[in-house]
Design a protein around this motif. Structure first.
Motif, PDB file in Angstrom:
ATOM      1  N   VAL A   1       4.546   7.094   5.206  1.00 16.17           N
ATOM      2  CA  VAL A   1       4.381   7.678   3.876  1.00 16.17           C
ATOM      3  C   VAL A   1       3.178   8.615   3.903  1.00 16.17           C
ATOM      4  O   VAL A   1       2.099   8.203   4.326  1.00 16.17           O
ATOM      5  CB  VAL A   1       4.145   6.562   2.833  1.00 16.17           C
ATOM      6  N   PRO A   2       3.355   9.864   3.506  1.00 14.09           N
ATOM      7  CA  PRO A   2       2.182  10.738   3.471  1.00 14.09           C
ATOM      8  C   PRO A   2       1.161  10.136   2.510  1.00 14.09           C
ATOM      9  O   PRO A   2       1.523   9.755   1.391  1.00 14.09           O
ATOM     10  CB  PRO A   2       2.709  12.064   2.933  1.00 14.09           C
ATOM     11  N   PRO A   3      -0.097  10.005   2.942  1.00  5.09           N
ATOM     12  CA  PRO A   3      -1.090   9.372   2.070  1.00  5.09           C
ATOM     13  C   PRO A   3      -1.249  10.129   0.759  1.00  5.09           C
ATOM     14  O   PRO A   3      -1.060  11.343   0.712  1.00  5.09           O
ATOM     15  CB  PRO A   3      -2.382   9.462   2.887  1.00  5.09           C
ATOM     16  N   ALA A   4      -1.550   9.401  -0.288  1.00 12.27           N
ATOM     17  CA  ALA A   4      -1.762  10.032  -1.587  1.00 12.27           C
ATOM     18  C   ALA A   4      -3.050  10.857  -1.527  1.00 12.27           C
ATOM     19  O   ALA A   4      -3.945  10.553  -0.736  1.00 12.27           O
ATOM     20  CB  ALA A   4      -1.877   8.963  -2.664  1.00 12.27           C
ATOM     21  N   PRO A   5      -3.133  11.886  -2.341  1.00  9.20           N
ATOM     22  CA  PRO A   5      -4.378  12.671  -2.346  1.00  9.20           C
ATOM     23  C   PRO A   5      -5.539  11.809  -2.831  1.00  9.20           C
ATOM     24  O   PRO A   5      -5.335  10.860  -3.589  1.00  9.20           O
ATOM     25  CB  PRO A   5      -4.087  13.805  -3.337  1.00  9.20           C
ATOM     26  N   PRO A   6      -6.757  12.120  -2.396  1.00  9.89           N
ATOM     27  CA  PRO A   6      -7.910  11.301  -2.776  1.00  9.89           C
ATOM     28  C   PRO A   6      -8.247  11.459  -4.256  1.00  9.89           C
ATOM     29  O   PRO A   6      -7.795  12.396  -4.904  1.00  9.89           O
ATOM     30  CB  PRO A   6      -9.031  11.856  -1.909  1.00  9.89           C
TER      31      PRO A   6
ATOM     32  N   GLN B   1       0.832  -1.204   0.000  1.00  5.24           N
ATOM     33  CA  GLN B   1       0.000   0.000   0.000  1.00  5.24           C
ATOM     34  C   GLN B   1       0.861   1.248   0.000  1.00  5.24           C
ATOM     35  O   GLN B   1       0.629   2.187  -0.747  1.00  5.24           O
ATOM     36  CB  GLN B   1      -0.937   0.017   1.211  1.00  5.24           C
ATOM     37  N   LYS B   2       1.923   1.236   0.829  1.00  4.39           N
ATOM     38  CA  LYS B   2       2.760   2.430   0.915  1.00  4.39           C
ATOM     39  C   LYS B   2       3.490   2.707  -0.389  1.00  4.39           C
ATOM     40  O   LYS B   2       3.632   3.848  -0.793  1.00  4.39           O
ATOM     41  CB  LYS B   2       3.739   2.300   2.082  1.00  4.39           C
ATOM     42  N   GLU B   3       3.950   1.679  -1.045  1.00  4.01           N
ATOM     43  CA  GLU B   3       4.663   1.898  -2.311  1.00  4.01           C
ATOM     44  C   GLU B   3       3.729   2.486  -3.357  1.00  4.01           C
ATOM     45  O   GLU B   3       4.116   3.323  -4.167  1.00  4.01           O
ATOM     46  CB  GLU B   3       5.284   0.591  -2.828  1.00  4.01           C
ATOM     47  N   ILE B   4       2.471   2.035  -3.345  1.00  2.60           N
ATOM     48  CA  ILE B   4       1.507   2.560  -4.316  1.00  2.60           C
ATOM     49  C   ILE B   4       1.164   4.008  -3.969  1.00  2.60           C
ATOM     50  O   ILE B   4       1.120   4.885  -4.840  1.00  2.60           O
ATOM     51  CB  ILE B   4       0.235   1.679  -4.344  1.00  2.60           C
ATOM     52  N   GLU B   5       0.963   4.269  -2.678  1.00  3.41           N
ATOM     53  CA  GLU B   5       0.638   5.644  -2.288  1.00  3.41           C
ATOM     54  C   GLU B   5       1.809   6.584  -2.562  1.00  3.41           C
ATOM     55  O   GLU B   5       1.609   7.751  -2.877  1.00  3.41           O
ATOM     56  CB  GLU B   5       0.243   5.693  -0.801  1.00  3.41           C
ATOM     57  N   LYS B   6       3.014   6.055  -2.461  1.00  3.49           N
ATOM     58  CA  LYS B   6       4.205   6.886  -2.713  1.00  3.49           C
ATOM     59  C   LYS B   6       4.204   7.480  -4.111  1.00  3.49           C
ATOM     60  O   LYS B   6       4.739   8.560  -4.330  1.00  3.49           O
ATOM     61  CB  LYS B   6       5.479   6.048  -2.571  1.00  3.49           C
ATOM     62  N   VAL B   7       3.635   6.756  -5.084  1.00  2.00           N
ATOM     63  CA  VAL B   7       3.622   7.310  -6.445  1.00  2.00           C
ATOM     64  C   VAL B   7       2.376   8.168  -6.683  1.00  2.00           C
ATOM     65  O   VAL B   7       2.091   8.580  -7.791  1.00  2.00           O
ATOM     66  CB  VAL B   7       3.742   6.215  -7.538  1.00  2.00           C
ATOM     67  N   GLY B   8       1.608   8.396  -5.600  1.00  2.00           N
ATOM     68  CA  GLY B   8       0.485   9.323  -5.703  1.00  2.00           C
ATOM     69  C   GLY B   8      -0.855   8.686  -6.012  1.00  2.00           C
ATOM     70  O   GLY B   8      -1.834   9.384  -6.245  1.00  2.00           O
ATOM     71  N   ILE B   9      -0.913   7.357  -6.005  1.00  2.00           N
ATOM     72  CA  ILE B   9      -2.197   6.686  -6.266  1.00  2.00           C
ATOM     73  C   ILE B   9      -2.779   6.240  -4.928  1.00  2.00           C
ATOM     74  O   ILE B   9      -2.149   5.458  -4.211  1.00  2.00           O
ATOM     75  CB  ILE B   9      -1.994   5.443  -7.162  1.00  2.00           C
ATOM     76  N   PRO B  10      -3.957   6.727  -4.568  1.00  2.00           N
ATOM     77  CA  PRO B  10      -4.531   6.291  -3.289  1.00  2.00           C
ATOM     78  C   PRO B  10      -4.859   4.803  -3.339  1.00  2.00           C
ATOM     79  O   PRO B  10      -5.349   4.296  -4.357  1.00  2.00           O
ATOM     80  CB  PRO B  10      -5.813   7.140  -3.169  1.00  2.00           C
ATOM     81  N   ALA B  11      -4.523   4.111  -2.257  1.00  2.00           N
ATOM     82  CA  ALA B  11      -4.791   2.679  -2.207  1.00  2.00           C
ATOM     83  C   ALA B  11      -5.440   2.374  -0.872  1.00  2.00           C
ATOM     84  O   ALA B  11      -4.944   2.797   0.168  1.00  2.00           O
ATOM     85  CB  ALA B  11      -3.492   1.892  -2.358  1.00  2.00           C
ATOM     86  N   VAL B  12      -6.553   1.658  -0.905  1.00  2.00           N
ATOM     87  CA  VAL B  12      -7.218   1.309   0.342  1.00  2.00           C
ATOM     88  C   VAL B  12      -6.971  -0.162   0.622  1.00  2.00           C
ATOM     89  O   VAL B  12      -7.102  -1.025  -0.257  1.00  2.00           O
ATOM     90  CB  VAL B  12      -8.727   1.647   0.298  1.00  2.00           C
TER      91      VAL B  12
ATOM     92  N   LYS C   1      10.256  -4.024  -3.003  1.00  2.00           N
ATOM     93  CA  LYS C   1      10.593  -4.167  -4.425  1.00  2.00           C
ATOM     94  C   LYS C   1       9.338  -4.498  -5.229  1.00  2.00           C
ATOM     95  O   LYS C   1       9.082  -3.922  -6.278  1.00  2.00           O
ATOM     96  CB  LYS C   1      11.630  -5.293  -4.553  1.00  2.00           C
ATOM     97  N   ILE C   2       8.561  -5.444  -4.693  1.00  2.00           N
ATOM     98  CA  ILE C   2       7.323  -5.844  -5.368  1.00  2.00           C
ATOM     99  C   ILE C   2       6.365  -4.658  -5.444  1.00  2.00           C
ATOM    100  O   ILE C   2       5.763  -4.376  -6.481  1.00  2.00           O
ATOM    101  CB  ILE C   2       6.663  -7.020  -4.608  1.00  2.00           C
ATOM    102  N   GLY C   3       6.240  -3.967  -4.326  1.00  2.00           N
ATOM    103  CA  GLY C   3       5.350  -2.808  -4.282  1.00  2.00           C
ATOM    104  C   GLY C   3       5.737  -1.763  -5.302  1.00  2.00           C
ATOM    105  O   GLY C   3       4.892  -1.201  -6.003  1.00  2.00           O
ATOM    106  N   LYS C   4       7.034  -1.509  -5.408  1.00  2.17           N
ATOM    107  CA  LYS C   4       7.497  -0.501  -6.357  1.00  2.17           C
ATOM    108  C   LYS C   4       7.174  -0.919  -7.791  1.00  2.17           C
ATOM    109  O   LYS C   4       6.780  -0.117  -8.619  1.00  2.17           O
ATOM    110  CB  LYS C   4       9.008  -0.295  -6.223  1.00  2.17           C
ATOM    111  N   GLY C   5       7.366  -2.213  -8.060  1.00  5.55           N
ATOM    112  CA  GLY C   5       7.085  -2.716  -9.413  1.00  5.55           C
ATOM    113  C   GLY C   5       5.621  -2.549  -9.773  1.00  5.55           C
ATOM    114  O   GLY C   5       5.276  -2.058 -10.856  1.00  5.55           O
ATOM    115  N   ILE C   6       4.760  -2.935  -8.846  1.00  2.01           N
ATOM    116  CA  ILE C   6       3.324  -2.816  -9.092  1.00  2.01           C
ATOM    117  C   ILE C   6       2.946  -1.338  -9.232  1.00  2.01           C
ATOM    118  O   ILE C   6       2.200  -0.953 -10.133  1.00  2.01           O
ATOM    119  CB  ILE C   6       2.509  -3.475  -7.957  1.00  2.01           C
ATOM    120  N   ALA C   7       3.478  -0.505  -8.337  1.00  9.64           N
ATOM    121  CA  ALA C   7       3.143   0.927  -8.374  1.00  9.64           C
ATOM    122  C   ALA C   7       3.494   1.543  -9.720  1.00  9.64           C
ATOM    123  O   ALA C   7       2.733   2.328 -10.283  1.00  9.64           O
ATOM    124  CB  ALA C   7       3.874   1.651  -7.249  1.00  9.64           C
ATOM    125  N   GLU C   8       4.656   1.150 -10.245  1.00 13.67           N
ATOM    126  CA  GLU C   8       5.097   1.685 -11.530  1.00 13.67           C
ATOM    127  C   GLU C   8       4.138   1.309 -12.646  1.00 13.67           C
ATOM    128  O   GLU C   8       3.793   2.111 -13.503  1.00 13.67           O
ATOM    129  CB  GLU C   8       6.469   1.102 -11.838  1.00 13.67           C
TER     130      GLU C   8
END
Lengths: 80, 350
Positions: free
Chosen positions: B217-222, A3-14, B328-335
């Motif tokens: 991690v600061p939460p992403a904007p909604p 969740q944190k890695e996804i939020e880090k790129v600016g995508i909200p994840a629940v 690492k997995i999280g970063k890959g998926i996020a990308e």
């Protein structure tokens, strides 16, 4: 962590989890409580498939609310 | 008992060569103890001696990370010794890093016991505590009288074949290594005992501390406009096509996979199963919607509650996943999500 890695790129994840306290220790932000570890978005003991779907719908609606709501980082120390 | 032969590493200052102006000097080996080495020798009480002292400028190490180690090893190969002590560096950052590096090199290349000493805030601690035993010291040389005996005591134990299981017991920083220790109480008994202590408000000590580098991690904007949003589904519940074509691991995952949501919808539990070994997956296998709420999400998509469901879902196995791999997995998926223009994610944990 995911969740944190996804939020880090600016995508909200629940995060839908049956263990919100565990998620909070890891500083997860958006958390929606799931039913059970073995079936986070369902309930095999529900009286019917329709009832189970209603449970699932309710959780997903909460997810949508979490995604559309601004959230502050929870910086409380939860390690104890 | 055999005389313990120690080689001691110090910087230009403790080596009596000079101050900052000499921080660039290269390594040199001199006979016998110098500076704090005299205290080392005293503490050894006739059962050992500092046979040589390695002196090197703090900047030299910082400026020549590759070659400095080699040069030092070359000098050390001229001597026969049993134990290598460095510093203590207290809070001096460059000194601490040099001590850590030299110790790591001697340990790895000469296979000899090494001990150094640093203050908790010395950057050398974070960099080297996993590879080298670092005795915790006070913040300045005022602590010399306490630190050196601790380092020597540990050094002697290591030379006698002592295996360190809990660095904290030796006054060292934790190495982040879990060592198995036999207990006379079952884990269940210890766990209940711990819970009771916690509930009573008694002091307690956890057996497994949470990782200390948990970032907030600061939460992403909604999502601003749900009606236009692309929603993706992600899970660590290990749900994959029955033949597990990408060989997703059942535990200790090192990677993730993605599959077409349409395929999941079409084939359901006949075509998809969970490989996750951390819980009873039968309910999810009976109905994968209990993990990835595709039926409900599709329904909402149809009613235009949101824009569209991302055509692929992402999956890994979240049991005994190391933090490094999870990241690492999280970063890959996020990308991939970012590349796919995804606006929001529903992530199901198990």
């Amino acid at each position: 962590m995911l969740q944190k890695e996804i939020e880090k790129v600016g995508i909200p994840a629940v995060l839908v989890t049956a263990l919100p306290p565990a998620a909070r220790v890891l500083n997860a932000s958006r958390i929606v409580e799931g039913v059970r570890v073995t079936n986070p978005l369902g309930d095999p003991d529900a009286s019917s498939a329709a009832v189970e779907r209603a449970i699932r719908r309710d959780i997903v609606e909460r997810c949508m609310q979490a995604l559309t709501r601004a959230v502050e980082a929870d910086t409380r120390d939860r390690s104890q | 008992m055999k005389m313990l032969r120690v080689v001691h590493y110090v910087n230009q200052f403790f080596g009596g060569v000079g101050g900052e102006e000499k921080a660039g000097i290269g390594p040199s080996l001199v006979d016998g103890p110098v500076g704090p080495g005299l205290l080392i020798q005293r503490v050894l009480e006739g059962q050992g001696m500092v046979v040589a002292t390695l002196i090197c400028g703090d900047n030299y190490f910082a400026d020549h990370p590759e070659s400095a180690g080699d040069e030092v090893l070359l000098l050390l190969q001229e001597r026969e010794f049993d134990l290598f002590l460095a510093g203590p560096a207290f809070n001096a950052g460059r000194y601490g890093m040099a001590c850590g590096e030299v110790c790591a090199q001697v340990q790895d290349r000469l296979h000899l016991p090494v001990v150094t000493g640093m203050f908790a805030e010395n950057p050398g601690v974070e960099l080297y505590r996993k590879s080298v035993l670092i005795v915790e010291t006070g913040g300045s040389a005022i602590d010399m009288g306490k630190s050196v005996p601790k380092m020597v005591a540990l050094g002697r134990k290591l030379c006698n074949g002592h295996q360190v299981t809990r660095p904290a017991d030796e006054g060292c920083f934790p190495r982040g290594v879990a060592a198995s220790v036999l207990s006379d109480k079952l884990a269940a008994e210890r766990a209940v005992s711990l819970v009771l202590r916690k509930m009573r408000g008694d002091s307690y000590e956890t057996e497994i501390p949470p990782p200390d580098q948990l970032d907030v991690v600061p939460p992403a904007p909604p999502i601003e406009s749900l009606g236009d949003a692309t929603i993706a589904l992600v899970t660590e519940g290990g749900l994959v096509p029955v033949d597990n074509p990408d060989r997703l691991e059942s535990s200790r995952a090192t990677r993730y996979a993605s599959y077409e949501v349409a395929a999941l919808e079409a084939r359901g539990s006949e075509g998809f199963q969970s490989v996750h070994r951390g819980f009873d997956t039968s309910y999810i296998n009976q109905d994968p919607n209990r993990l990835l709420p595709v039926d409900v999400v599709r329904e909402m998509e149809g009613k235009r509650v949101f824009g569209r469901l991302y055509p692929r879902y992402f999956v890994t196995t979240g049991v005994a996943t190391s933090l490094t791999n999870a990241t690492k997995i999280g970063k890959g998926i996020a990308e991939e999500l970012l590349g796919g223009g995804v606006s929001g994610v529903i992530l199901t944990a198990t």
